[in-house]
Design a protein around this motif. Structure first.
Motif, PDB file in Angstrom:
ATOM      1  N   ALA A  48       0.845  -1.304   0.011  1.00  0.00           N
ATOM      2  CA  ALA A  48      -0.076   0.068  -0.006  1.00  0.00           C
ATOM      3  C   ALA A  48       0.855   1.385  -0.023  1.00  0.00           C
ATOM      4  N   THR A  49       1.841   1.320   0.787  1.00  0.00           N
ATOM      5  CA  THR A  49       2.730   2.289   0.826  1.00  0.00           C
ATOM      6  C   THR A  49       3.633   2.756  -0.487  1.00  0.00           C
ATOM      7  N   THR A  50       4.010   1.531  -1.015  1.00  0.00           N
ATOM      8  CA  THR A  50       4.866   1.842  -2.097  1.00  0.00           C
ATOM      9  C   THR A  50       4.157   2.176  -3.507  1.00  0.00           C
ATOM     10  N   THR A  51       2.787   1.742  -3.362  1.00  0.00           N
ATOM     11  CA  THR A  51       2.042   2.034  -4.390  1.00  0.00           C
ATOM     12  C   THR A  51       1.108   3.331  -4.177  1.00  0.00           C
ATOM     13  N   LEU A  52       1.441   4.127  -3.129  1.00  0.00           N
ATOM     14  CA  LEU A  52       0.680   5.391  -2.933  1.00  0.00           C
ATOM     15  C   LEU A  52      -0.650   4.980  -2.680  1.00  0.00           C
ATOM     16  N   ALA A  53      -1.199   3.729  -2.011  1.00  0.00           N
ATOM     17  CA  ALA A  53      -2.516   3.467  -2.121  1.00  0.00           C
ATOM     18  C   ALA A  53      -2.920   3.947  -0.537  1.00  0.00           C
ATOM     19  N   TYR A  54      -3.155   5.084  -0.360  1.00  0.00           N
ATOM     20  CA  TYR A  54      -3.444   5.482   0.993  1.00  0.00           C
ATOM     21  C   TYR A  54      -4.688   5.570   1.615  1.00  0.00           C
ATOM     22  N   SER A  55      -5.346   4.646   1.328  1.00  0.00           N
ATOM     23  CA  SER A  55      -6.770   4.207   2.019  1.00  0.00           C
ATOM     24  C   SER A  55      -6.563   3.576   3.376  1.00  0.00           C
ATOM     25  N   PRO A  56      -7.204   4.177   4.338  1.00  0.00           N
ATOM     26  CA  PRO A  56      -6.874   3.874   5.962  1.00  0.00           C
ATOM     27  C   PRO A  56      -7.191   2.318   6.068  1.00  0.00           C
ATOM     28  N   LEU A  57      -8.005   1.668   5.024  1.00  0.00           N
ATOM     29  CA  LEU A  57      -8.090   0.177   5.052  1.00  0.00           C
ATOM     30  C   LEU A  57      -6.953  -0.696   4.946  1.00  0.00           C
ATOM     31  N   TYR A  58      -5.888  -0.105   4.373  1.00  0.00           N
ATOM     32  CA  TYR A  58      -4.751  -0.909   3.953  1.00  0.00           C
ATOM     33  C   TYR A  58      -3.552  -0.727   4.967  1.00  0.00           C
ATOM     34  N   PHE A  59      -3.638   0.373   6.018  1.00  0.00           N
ATOM     35  CA  PHE A  59      -2.732   0.435   7.088  1.00  0.00           C
ATOM     36  C   PHE A  59      -3.306   0.959   8.483  1.00  0.00           C
ATOM     37  N   ASN A  60      -4.499   1.128   8.554  1.00  0.00           N
ATOM     38  CA  ASN A  60      -5.003   1.316  10.005  1.00  0.00           C
ATOM     39  C   ASN A  60      -5.961   0.231  10.218  1.00  0.00           C
ATOM     40  N   ALA A  61      -5.533  -0.537  11.259  1.00  0.00           N
ATOM     41  CA  ALA A  61      -6.210  -1.756  11.607  1.00  0.00           C
ATOM     42  C   ALA A  61      -7.640  -1.310  12.250  1.00  0.00           C
ATOM     43  N   ASP A  62      -7.486  -0.224  13.202  1.00  0.00           N
ATOM     44  CA  ASP A  62      -8.509   0.246  13.810  1.00  0.00           C
ATOM     45  C   ASP A  62      -9.647   0.832  12.949  1.00  0.00           C
ATOM     46  N   HIS A  63      -9.231   1.467  11.994  1.00  0.00           N
ATOM     47  CA  HIS A  63     -10.275   2.029  10.879  1.00  0.00           C
ATOM     48  C   HIS A  63     -10.906   0.697  10.326  1.00  0.00           C
ATOM     49  N   ALA A  64     -10.049  -0.043   9.461  1.00  0.00           N
ATOM     50  CA  ALA A  64     -10.716  -1.446   9.077  1.00  0.00           C
ATOM     51  C   ALA A  64     -11.709  -2.077   9.824  1.00  0.00           C
ATOM     52  N   ARG A  65     -11.447  -2.257  11.162  1.00  0.00           N
ATOM     53  CA  ARG A  65     -12.397  -3.101  12.058  1.00  0.00           C
ATOM     54  C   ARG A  65     -13.476  -2.029  12.080  1.00  0.00           C
ATOM     55  N   ALA A  66     -13.483  -0.621  12.237  1.00  0.00           N
ATOM     56  CA  ALA A  66     -14.846   0.124  12.276  1.00  0.00           C
ATOM     57  C   ALA A  66     -15.507   0.019  11.035  1.00  0.00           C
ATOM     58  N   GLU A  67     -14.838  -0.468  10.069  1.00  0.00           N
ATOM     59  CA  GLU A  67     -15.670  -0.629   8.605  1.00  0.00           C
ATOM     60  C   GLU A  67     -16.094  -2.318   8.525  1.00  0.00           C
ATOM     61  N   GLY A  68     -16.216  -2.921   9.495  1.00  0.00           N
ATOM     62  CA  GLY A  68     -16.268  -4.307   9.662  1.00  0.00           C
ATOM     63  C   GLY A  68     -15.493  -5.222   9.064  1.00  0.00           C
ATOM     64  N   HIS A  69     -14.156  -4.789   9.036  1.00  0.00           N
ATOM     65  CA  HIS A  69     -13.142  -6.063   8.641  1.00  0.00           C
ATOM     66  C   HIS A  69     -12.731  -6.742  10.045  1.00  0.00           C
ATOM     67  N   ARG A  70     -12.112  -7.737   9.852  1.00  0.00           N
ATOM     68  CA  ARG A  70     -11.472  -8.403  10.830  1.00  0.00           C
ATOM     69  C   ARG A  70     -10.058  -7.736  11.340  1.00  0.00           C
ATOM     70  N   ASP A  71      -9.481  -7.101  10.419  1.00  0.00           N
ATOM     71  CA  ASP A  71      -8.032  -6.654  10.452  1.00  0.00           C
ATOM     72  C   ASP A  71      -7.780  -5.714   9.334  1.00  0.00           C
ATOM     73  N   LEU A  72      -6.519  -5.277   9.250  1.00  0.00           N
ATOM     74  CA  LEU A  72      -6.315  -4.589   7.875  1.00  0.00           C
ATOM     75  C   LEU A  72      -6.914  -5.176   6.655  1.00  0.00           C
ATOM     76  N   VAL A  73      -6.966  -4.560   5.744  1.00  0.00           N
ATOM     77  CA  VAL A  73      -7.416  -5.176   4.413  1.00  0.00           C
ATOM     78  C   VAL A  73      -6.191  -5.280   3.488  1.00  0.00           C
ATOM     79  N   VAL A  74      -5.730  -6.244   2.699  1.00  0.00           N
ATOM     80  CA  VAL A  74      -4.754  -6.293   2.054  1.00  0.00           C
ATOM     81  C   VAL A  74      -5.275  -5.858   0.389  1.00  0.00           C
TER      82      VAL A  74
END
Length: 167
Positions: A48-74
């Motif tokens: 996510a970092t090297t491709t400049l994909a700065y969606s918090p789903l990809y690097f913020n576990a708390d945000h990903a969980r708040a959106e219904g995911h069990r962890d970060l999203v790949v």
């Protein structure tokens, strides 16, 4: 260099052909690709970092969980690249231009710790009309997680050398 060391010339190492040629594929053939790959949180964050994909789903576990995911999203493109990479040894290692991906569907998210495996089915093959000595092979590839859930599916085509062109 010591006087007792031998210098090996590159020609001392035999070239070994790898991969399959056009004649080795048959329509309907199913291939289970090798052992799979477990994706880690480090893989996900680095991609996510090297491709400049700065969606918090990809690097913020708390945000990903708040959106219904069990962890970060790949990132889905990392999942796709992994599944394609797992298929290369069986499908396209002999070389030949990659002609593209069609009908790509991401079926479910991938999370760190998921292990992806890949299978392919030969859909069709035909001689190239413009490249003598080559054929076009098209495969349907599916990537699944460790639970057998379909994660990604697509068709892909490659130009594949014909055996007679190698002689």
């Amino acid at each position: 260099m010591n006087s007792h060391e031998e210098v090996l010339e590159p020609s001392a190492f035999p070239v070994r052909a790898r991969g399959r040629q056009y004649e080795d594929f048959q329509a309907g053939e199913h291939l289970d690709h090798h052992w799979g790959r477990t994706l880690t949180a480090g893989d996900a964050t680095l991609f996510a970092t090297t491709t400049l994909a700065y969606s918090p789903l990809y690097f913020n576990a708390d945000h990903a969980r708040a959106e219904g995911h069990r962890d970060l999203v790949v990132h889905p493109m990392l999942a796709l690249c992994t599944v394609v990479g797992l298929s290369v040894e069986d499908l396209s290692e002999a070389g030949g231009p990659f002609l593209g991906i069609d009908d790509l569907v991401f079926h479910r998210p991938v999370h760190p710790g998921d292990t992806l495996t890949s299978t392919s089915t030969v859909l069709e093959k035909r001689a190239s009309r413009t490249q003598p000595g080559f054929g076009i092979v098209t495969w349907r590839t599916e990537g699944r997680n460790q639970d057998g859930d379909l994660v990604v599916a697509f068709t892909r085509s490659n130009l594949v050398v014909m055996r007679e062109a190698q002689q």
